[in-house]
Design an enzyme around this catalytic site. Sequence first.
Site, PDB file in Angstrom:
ATOM      1  N   ASP A 101      51.602  33.820  43.940  1.00 53.82           N
ATOM      2  CA  ASP A 101      52.246  33.500  45.217  1.00 53.82           C
ATOM      3  C   ASP A 101      53.741  33.277  45.019  1.00 53.82           C
ATOM      4  O   ASP A 101      54.197  32.980  43.917  1.00 53.82           O
ATOM      5  CB  ASP A 101      51.653  32.209  45.807  1.00 53.82           C
ATOM      6  CG  ASP A 101      50.187  32.346  46.127  1.00 53.82           C
ATOM      7  OD1 ASP A 101      49.726  33.476  46.321  1.00 53.82           O
ATOM      8  OD2 ASP A 101      49.504  31.296  46.176  1.00 53.82           O
TER       9      ASP A 101
HETATM   10  N1  URA Z   1      45.949  30.630  43.017  1.00 56.72           N
HETATM   11  C1  URA Z   1      46.815  30.339  43.995  1.00 56.72           C
HETATM   12  O1  URA Z   1      46.502  29.608  44.922  1.00 56.72           O
HETATM   13  N2  URA Z   1      48.047  30.867  43.929  1.00 56.72           N
HETATM   14  C2  URA Z   1      48.478  31.655  42.908  1.00 56.72           C
HETATM   15  O2  URA Z   1      49.636  32.088  42.894  1.00 56.72           O
HETATM   16  C3  URA Z   1      47.550  31.940  41.891  1.00 56.72           C
HETATM   17  C4  URA Z   1      46.298  31.415  41.969  1.00 56.72           C
END
Ligand code: URA
Length: 228
Positions: A101
């Site tokens: 993310d």
């Molecule tokens: N889980 C999440 O919530 N975000 C990420 O970036 C990776 C795993």
Amino acid sequence: MRIDKYLAHNQFGSRNDVKKILKDKLVYVNDELVTKASYQVNLDKDIVTVNDEVIEYLEKFYVMINKPTGYICSHHSNLYPSVLELLPFDPDNTIMVGRLDVDTEGLLLITNDGQFSHRIAHGKKDITKTYFVKLRDDFNKKYIDIFKEGILMDESILKPAETEVLSNDTLLLTISEGKYHQVKRMMHYADNEVIYLKRMSIGKLQLDEHLELGAYRHLTDEEIAYFD
Ligand code: URA
């Protein structure tokens, strides 16, 4: 292709490292000294040398980057710049293996080898990913066993996850799927919220602790073989 891209692609470090090699007058193309980063190399016929050593163009590359927050794992920048802007590779030929993310940091693999990427993302073997998680509130330890059994997400039961409690509000969480926002959603399930998330490892591959945020390095042959 620009000479600075060519050299960065071939393991000579970042584009700034490459600028230094050029300034130090170590780079020749067909016996002609090249100092300008914008010099165009013809991949079909030019011979590039650094310090008298011929540098072949790498067909395949395998890189880890310590992704900073504020960059997106997408080929196109929108509200945020693409993480590919931190790398010297041609984005059209580049695969991000297992996305993070925009507000997540840490280990991200980048390659142009589709089979390698497929083995990690969709292979038969479950490849674990370990995240360092900082939470808004103290973690309720009853969820260690609940996560080990697997919770319901997107209409299926998640594979067992391992939770190592580091302090009241920090964990190492190891999961083996990569569902959308998986870690954040698991923590919501535990009535909590992630306030900082960093991927520390993928299978046996650890994030290189010497990599600053935004820096990258090529994987060693041994590291590439972890995913055979
Ligand atoms: N889980 C999440 O919530 N975000 C990420 O970036 C990776 C795993």
